[in-house]
Write an enzyme that holds these catalytic residues in place. Structure first.
Site, short mmCIF file in Angstrom:
data_model
loop_
_atom_site.label_atom_id
_atom_site.label_comp_id
_atom_site.label_asym_id
_atom_site.label_seq_id
_atom_site.Cartn_x
_atom_site.Cartn_y
_atom_site.Cartn_z
N ASP A 288 17.99 -10.65 22.39
CA ASP A 288 18.10 -9.83 21.19
C ASP A 288 18.99 -8.62 21.46
O ASP A 288 19.34 -8.32 22.61
CB ASP A 288 16.69 -9.43 20.71
CG ASP A 288 16.64 -9.09 19.24
OD1 ASP A 288 15.57 -9.17 18.62
OD2 ASP A 288 17.72 -8.77 18.68
N GLU A 480 12.72 -3.88 10.46
CA GLU A 480 12.21 -3.71 11.82
C GLU A 480 11.26 -2.52 11.93
O GLU A 480 10.45 -2.28 11.03
CB GLU A 480 13.39 -3.64 12.80
CG GLU A 480 14.26 -4.91 12.74
CD GLU A 480 15.24 -5.01 13.88
OE1 GLU A 480 16.42 -5.34 13.63
OE2 GLU A 480 14.85 -4.78 15.04
C1 GLC Z 1 17.87 -7.35 15.62
C2 GLC Z 1 16.69 -8.28 15.42
C3 GLC Z 1 17.05 -9.73 15.47
C4 GLC Z 1 18.47 -9.93 14.98
C5 GLC Z 1 19.41 -9.23 15.95
C6 GLC Z 1 20.87 -9.34 15.52
O1 GLC Z 1 17.48 -6.25 16.38
O2 GLC Z 1 15.55 -8.09 16.25
O3 GLC Z 1 16.09 -10.42 14.67
O4 GLC Z 1 18.77 -11.31 14.92
O5 GLC Z 1 19.08 -7.87 16.13
O6 GLC Z 1 21.09 -8.60 14.35
#
Ligand code: GLC
Length: 594
Positions: A288, A480
């Site tokens: 991530d 988030e």
């Molecule tokens: C974010 C998320 C993830 C996402 C990634 C790219 O922090 O946790 O779900 O796919 O970054 O945007």
């Protein structure tokens, strides 16, 4: 940089013949046998496209992937064509590298291709969970894939198979609900997204995320600690991934969170022994956003630990040169084996060959005109209809379309951005006319008969002379951790609006939120109450049901608590006494007093 006739060496990698734009290897084995260590590490590197020093870094470092994070629109504009032009530009840069290995571009199309202006925005997953309709969700995967594919993008960081166990979690709405059964059911999305063959038109690589237990952290703290036994982790959080793997999901993204104190991004047991050896996952693992940086120790330790634990590609996403240098040094120091590097690169290349990228690296734009089309929006409108959950109805619904006057109130009534929620045009989402769509108010205005007055009284402090009131309230957009909340209650201003309108006339409250909210104090004072979740661009789907075009069919994907003090509260708990239980939902012909 040094150059001889016809070839250049940039960033340590000889670029071969300039302008060939044709991959110089034709199988995983063929590519691997020709690749230098730097080229292999390049394939394991994903950068944010907005972090590139120059586009030519894609060539220079033979980057394997780029992403557009939440809201990461092209600098040129945010139309579908802008995106396709951007992706093709980066692809050309990738094909100029020595071996011309195509780049794989990733995006979060988590409720439609939602970064891009004018696309079809579907209800967030929590509303799709309320539909209990895997065929519909598969169709949503298909439509989303078609809109993503038309912009030249072949990888989607979706679906989230998180099982949200505590509504205080800011990512509850990215979950299909509180049970593994719901998340497992909705892995049908993967079939829609990936199609029958990854190399086929409109097929996009899916990502099962976030491995594992992201929805089970203590107190719903985002990126927190999931303190559960291995048996509970397996039964509640791992189970949906088993189904996703059965459906051949192409990639998996680990969670920022921890399991009993161990960060998932460094957990070799879960990333390799369980995910691969036990469950047989054969795709590749993408970390991530800057998640490996959270591992204990310095950056070299982060890189070493995460790669050795089982991460194949790192979403760096900004300091990509530092990542490349660090991993190179770790390999040269013997801390990461070449075998591990080759294993990771093999998985990445296999996905690219499966997608047909070596044969057709550039966008197929034949579907551009389908983006946001009436037929696509009809699928979204149906999803809105099926996602609504009727919690109370004292003979107010269905609303007759031929009344004299209908009052529509509430801060969420006329706001595409609010009804779409986070991950819409920008990472956090935003209020206002952020994209193309129909607000809930506009849907109501179109639904009533000629001659009926629809009075929009945003705060409900006008004359309030209507025959019925529709009060649309709820949450402002978030994503988030910014959505983590210890107090999932309505704002005082919205409670006042409800009180004024519902004192003056029969009323229905429509809640636009990413999760159940605490409504115990008002539910007795309203005549009808509808959970609408985050419906997306097709707000007219709500009027379709309020006026009886179609009946309510949705049922709660999450337990509805009486108070925050009850949290976490989930079906199956002992002494389970919520305001409304998991699975609850009325039709218009049920009487609330039954
Ligand atoms: C974010 C998320 C993830 C996402 C990634 C790219 O922090 O946790 O779900 O796919 O970054 O945007």
């Amino acid at each position: 940089m040094s150059s001889e006739a016809g070839s250049t060496t940039i960033g340590g990698i000889d670029q071969g013949q300039q302008g060939s734009l044709v991959p110089q290897c034709n199988s995983v084995e063929d590519c691997l046998s020709q690749m230098t260590l730097d080229e292999k590490i390049g394939q394991m590197t994903q950068a944010s496209h907005l972090a590139l020093e120059t586009e030519s870094d894609v060539t220079a470092f033979a980057l394997g992937s780029l992403l557009a994070g939440g809201g990461g629109a092209p600098t040129t504009g945010n139309t579908p064509t802008d995106w396709a032009d951007m992706v093709d530009g980066y692809q050309e840069a990738a094909l100029r590298s020595r071996l011309g290995i195509p780049i794989l571009f990733g995006v979060d199309a988590v409720h439609g291709h939602s970064n891009v202006f004018g696309t079809t925005i579907f209800p967030h997953n929590i509303g799709l969970g309320a539909t209990r309709d895997p065929e519909l969700v598969e169709r949503i995967g298909e439509v989303t894939a078609a809109e993503v594919y038309a912009t030249g993008i072949r990888w989607n960081f979706a679906p989230c198979l998180c099982v949200a166990r505590d509504e205080r979690w800011g990512r509850t709405y990215e979950s299909f609900g509180e049970t593994p059964e719901l998340a497992s059911m909705m892995t049908a999305y993967i079939d829609g997204m990936q199609g029958d063959s990854l190399s086929a038109r409109n097929s996009v690589l899916a990502t099962a995320k976030h491995w594992v237990g992201d929805g089970g952290t203590t107190r719903g703290v985002d990126q927190g600690d999931t303190e559960v036994t291995e048996a509970e982790l397996s039964e509640v959080h791992i189970a949906p991934f088993t189904e996703a793997i059965r459906r051949n999901v192409g990639s998996v993204m680990p969670s920022y969170s921890s399991w009993n104190g161990q960060k998932l991004h460094g957990d070799e047991y879960l990333l390799t022994e369980v995910l691969r050896d036990d469950l047989g996952f054969a795709g590749f693992v993408i970390s991530d956003w800057a998640a490996i940086d959270q591992l204990p120790g310095d950056y070299a330790s982060d890189v070493r630990t995460s790669i050795n634990a089982g991460i194949d590609m790192v979403m760096v996403p900004d300091e990509y040169e530092l990542f490349i240098e660090t991993l190179r040094a770790e390999v040269n120091a013997g801390n990461v084996s070449v075998e591990r590097i080759d294993e990771a690169v093999t998985r990445i290349l296999q996905a690219k060959f499966d997608l047909g990228l070596f044969d057709q690296p550039f966008s197929d734009r034949s579907g551009l005109d389908d983006i946001g089309s009436a037929s696509h929006r009809e699928v979204a409108r149906q999803a809105v209809q099926q996602s609504l959950v009727l919690l109370k109805n004292d003979d107010v619904l269905p609303i007759s379309p031929d009344l004299n006057e209908i009052v529509v109130a509430g801060l969420s009534a006329d706001n595409i951005g609010v009804q779409s929620g986070g991950w819409t045009i920008s990472w956090q989402g935003g209020s206002g006319a952020t994209t193309v769509g129909t607000s809930i108010l506009e849907g109501i205005q179109k639904a009533v008969d000629d001659g009926v007055t629809v009075t929009y009284d945003r705060r409900g402090n006008g004359a309030l002379t209507g025959d019925v009131g529709i009060v649309v309230v709820g949450e402002q957009p978030y994503a988030e951790g910014r959505g983590d909340s210890l107090d999932i209650s309505l704002r005082a201003s919205e409670l006042s609006t409800i009180e004024r309108v519902c004192s003056a006339m029969p009323c229905v409250v429509v809640l636009v939120s990413g999760r159940p909210m605490i409504v115990s104090d008002i539910i007795e004072n309203v005549d009808a109450f509808v959970a609408a979740w985050l419906p997306g661009s097709e707000g007219a789907g709500i009027a379709d049901v309020l006026f009886g075009e179609v009946d309510f069919t949705g049922t709660l994907p999450m337990t509805w608590p009486r108070s925050v003090e009850q949290l976490p509260i989930n079906v199956g708990d002992r002494d389970y006494d919520p305001l409304y239980p998991y699975g609850f939902g009325l039709t218009m012909f049920d009487d609330s007093n039954d």
